[in-house]
Scaffold this active site. Structure first.
Site, PDB file in Angstrom:
ATOM      1  N   GLY A  43      46.043  11.442 -98.491  1.00 31.64           N
ATOM      2  CA  GLY A  43      44.890  11.364 -97.603  1.00 31.64           C
ATOM      3  C   GLY A  43      45.083  10.321 -96.518  1.00 31.64           C
ATOM      4  O   GLY A  43      45.602  10.598 -95.439  1.00 31.64           O
ATOM      5  N   CYS A  44      44.673   9.105 -96.809  1.00 27.64           N
ATOM      6  CA  CYS A  44      44.626   8.060 -95.785  1.00 27.64           C
ATOM      7  C   CYS A  44      45.999   7.575 -95.351  1.00 27.64           C
ATOM      8  O   CYS A  44      46.187   7.201 -94.195  1.00 27.64           O
ATOM      9  CB  CYS A  44      43.766   6.905 -96.268  1.00 27.64           C
ATOM     10  SG  CYS A  44      42.051   7.423 -96.596  1.00 27.64           S
TER      11      CYS A  44
END
Length: 197
Positions: free
Chosen positions: A136-137
């Site tokens: 994700g990040c």
């Protein structure tokens, strides 16, 4: 791409919401990632390499619409609620007053934050990425950094994900598309070597 001449280190989301066993998101088992990041922080600080931190936090009005519906866990016991204990950085990171903390509303450290201006203002050409989550990040930040023409380094032992499979697949894809995925020892050697040049 290789390392450049003027690096910065960013620590993505090593906050209680991802590390605490009591988190509504569930345990990420990221202790090795945290410890490897702390080791990198010590080297970066020793050699005056700029350090940045991020966390993810929301107020209720920021979660209206499709994004908020997809992120249903946001409202669970303050998992990512602005001002809650869960969005606080792990104290073992020992963030210093001169190390900016970016509160981001999306996966990328660049989205809706002044991160790019901070890096440009310091003439940074290399961004060393650590933290979570790889799928994700970390991935989103690496993609943004690449698109902004920074040399982007993701430190293999200093990033992690709840899903081991997602972690490995995304590291492979990040290395192919957006960044160099580099080992901890090589990154430390670069920071130490840069200091002697």
């Amino acid at each position: 791409m290789g390392f450049g001449e003027r690096p910065a280190l960013v620590v993505i989301d090593l906050a209680r919401s991802w590390l605490d066993d009591e988190s509504p998101q569930g345990s990420s088992r990221l202790e090795p990632v945290l410890h490897n990041t702390i080791e990198l922080l010590q080297v970066a600080r020793k050699h005056d390499c700029p350090v940045f931190f991020t966390t993810m936090a929301f107020t209720p009005w920021e979660t209206v619409g499709p994004y908020g519906r997809k992120m249903l866990h946001l409202g669970e016991r303050g998992s990512l609620e602005a001002g809650s204990k869960m969005v606080e950085l792990d104290p073992r990171l020992e963030r210093r007053p001169e190390e900016p903390l970016l509160v981001k509303p999306r996966a990328s450290a660049f989205w809706g934050t002044p991160f790019d201006t901070y890096l440009i203002g310091r003439n940074i050409d290399t961004l060393i990425v650590t933290g979570c989550s790889t799928s994700g990040c970390i991935r989103a930040t690496a993609e943004s950094a690449h698109n902004l023409n920074f040399r982007t380094i993701v430190v293999r032992e200093a990033v992690g994900d709840r899903s081991p499979m997602a972690h490995e697949v995304n590291l492979t894809d990040i290395d192919l598309r957006y960044a160099d995925v580099v080992g901890l020892e090589e990154t430390i050697a670069y920071l130490e070597g840069r200091a002697t040049r």
